[in-house]
Design a protein around this motif. Structure first.
Motif, PDB file in Angstrom:
ATOM      1  N   TYR A  18       0.823  -1.213   0.000  1.00 30.43           N
ATOM      2  CA  TYR A  18       0.000   0.000   0.000  1.00 30.43           C
ATOM      3  C   TYR A  18       0.858   1.265   0.000  1.00 30.43           C
ATOM      4  CZ  TYR A  18       0.723   0.895   4.998  1.00 30.43           C
ATOM      5  OH  TYR A  18       1.269   1.168   6.222  1.00 30.43           O
ATOM      6  N   ILE A  19       2.089   1.180   0.492  1.00 28.90           N
ATOM      7  CA  ILE A  19       3.007   2.315   0.418  1.00 28.90           C
ATOM      8  C   ILE A  19       3.464   2.510  -1.028  1.00 28.90           C
ATOM      9  CG2 ILE A  19       5.187   3.260   1.229  1.00 28.90           C
ATOM     10  CD1 ILE A  19       3.068   3.126   3.371  1.00 28.90           C
ATOM     11  N   VAL A  20       3.771   1.399  -1.707  1.00 29.33           N
ATOM     12  CA  VAL A  20       4.164   1.475  -3.118  1.00 29.33           C
ATOM     13  C   VAL A  20       3.013   2.005  -3.964  1.00 29.33           C
ATOM     14  CG1 VAL A  20       4.960   0.131  -5.108  1.00 29.33           C
ATOM     15  CG2 VAL A  20       5.810  -0.412  -2.814  1.00 29.33           C
TER      16      VAL A  20
ATOM     17  N   GLY B 102       1.013   9.118  -7.055  1.00 30.18           N
ATOM     18  CA  GLY B 102       1.501  10.482  -7.093  1.00 30.18           C
ATOM     19  C   GLY B 102       1.552  11.188  -5.768  1.00 30.18           C
ATOM     20  N   ALA B 103       1.370  10.467  -4.665  1.00 26.18           N
ATOM     21  CA  ALA B 103       1.448  11.097  -3.345  1.00 26.18           C
ATOM     22  C   ALA B 103       2.875  11.561  -3.078  1.00 26.18           C
ATOM     23  CB  ALA B 103       0.998  10.124  -2.264  1.00 26.18           C
TER      24      ALA B 103
ATOM     25  N   VAL C  96       3.123  10.595   2.115  1.00 27.14           N
ATOM     26  CA  VAL C  96       3.231   9.156   2.360  1.00 27.14           C
ATOM     27  C   VAL C  96       3.768   8.889   3.760  1.00 27.14           C
ATOM     28  CG1 VAL C  96       4.400   7.042   1.640  1.00 27.14           C
ATOM     29  CG2 VAL C  96       3.516   8.617  -0.077  1.00 27.14           C
ATOM     30  N   LEU C  97       4.781   9.670   4.156  1.00 29.28           N
ATOM     31  CA  LEU C  97       5.368   9.491   5.486  1.00 29.28           C
ATOM     32  C   LEU C  97       4.363   9.826   6.575  1.00 29.28           C
ATOM     33  CD1 LEU C  97       7.833   8.978   7.309  1.00 29.28           C
ATOM     34  CD2 LEU C  97       8.451  11.382   6.982  1.00 29.28           C
TER      35      LEU C  97
END
Length: 303
Positions: A196-198, A204-205, A210-211
């Motif tokens: 889900y991070i990828v 485009g986040a 994302v962090l």
């Protein structure tokens, strides 16, 4: 219970009443509002100078932490006004234990908040961005971790011109953030490779989004557990510095009372009572921290 004692310290031990009428005026919680007309007021003075229609509701012990309210070195249960005895300066031991609880918990809370915030921020940035940032943070963690924290805190507090609460909090935060940074960095490295991070990056986040939105929430559980366990460790460190008389010079603390017991060898209550509170606070925080760790661990929750 310790937190409740620290919050309601003025209702447990104080040299002014909780509420009272003095020369035609009613004062509510004067130990918190500090009215000028009651400046320097003590229980003895109130009883001597009160008018016929004056009245007061007093705390459990009508004595503060600074003034001498009785004879020096009175054993517990000997004097009615001092159920836990007095110290070498005639100050009430119960009052100093109550306000020492406040000092210990406040210093621990501020210090833990400071080093957890600093360690979580640096650990998350190092683990998420990697490269040169990760290299410098890792070297800083290794360098500070190689020095004993009590020794460095002792040296810094001794060298500070005006040591106090905030200097002690700053010293602890500057030395203890490495533990949280190492923990958060490991969690961020484990989470950053998940699908889900990828996917968030592919949509485009921005890296900061994302962090903040996807990575940091996954590190909340270990941060909370580390903070709770750190409370007991800070209580021990603060008590040790106060015992060596380089901690908080202007506030009653458990470590200061333990230090005073060295000057009065036969006054066992100056050693036993604050030592018991240090033991109780460390045991309580460790028990809560372990319980939180078991409750927040998904593997334990499934079983």
């Amino acid at each position: 219970m310790l937190a409740i004692v620290s919050v309601f310290a003025e209702e447990l031990a104080a040299s002014r009443p909780i509420i009272g009428r003095w020369h035609g005026s009613v004062y509510i919680l004067p130990n918190i509002t500090h009215p000028r007309t009651l400046s320097g007021m003590t229980h003895e003075r109130w009883m001597k100078e009160r008018a016929a229609d004056d009245w007061a509701l007093w705390p459990l012990v009508a004595c503060g932490t600074r003034e001498a309210c009785g004879a020096p070195i009175v054993a517990p249960l000997v004097a009615i006004d001092h159920p836990l005895g007095t110290d070498g300066g005639g100050r009430d031991v119960f009052a100093r234990l109550v306000y020492g609880t406040r000092s210990a918990l406040l210093v621990s809370a501020f210090a833990v908040a400071a080093f957890v915030a600093l360690g979580a921020a640096l650990g998350a940035i190092a683990g998420f961005f990697g490269g040169a940032v990760d290299f410098f943070v890792a070297r800083a963690v290794e360098t500070l971790s190689s020095f004993p924290v009590p020794l460095l805190a002792l040296v810094v507090q001794a060298l500070v011109p005006r040591a106090g609460v905030w200097s002690l909090v700053a010293v602890i935060a500057a030395l203890r953030w490495t533990e949280v940074a190492r923990l958060v960095r490991a969690e961020v490295l484990a989470v950053s490779s998940l699908d889900y991070i990828v996917a968030a990056r592919a949509m485009g986040a921005s890296p900061l989004r994302v962090l903040y939105k996807h990575v940091l929430p996954m590190t909340i559980s270990p941060i909370v557990v580390s903070a709770v366990l750190g409370l007991g460790q800070i209580v021990l460190l603060e008590s040790a510095l106060d015992f060596l008389r380089v901690g908080i010079p202007s506030a009653p603390t458990w470590g200061e009372m333990l230090s005073e017991s060295r000057d009065h060898f036969g006054a066992w209550w100056l050693l036993l009572l604050p030592g018991a509170l240090v033991f109780a606070s460390v045991t309580a925080t460790n028990s809560v921290g372990e319980a939180l760790r078991d409750a927040l661990d998904p593997r334990t929750a499934r079983t």
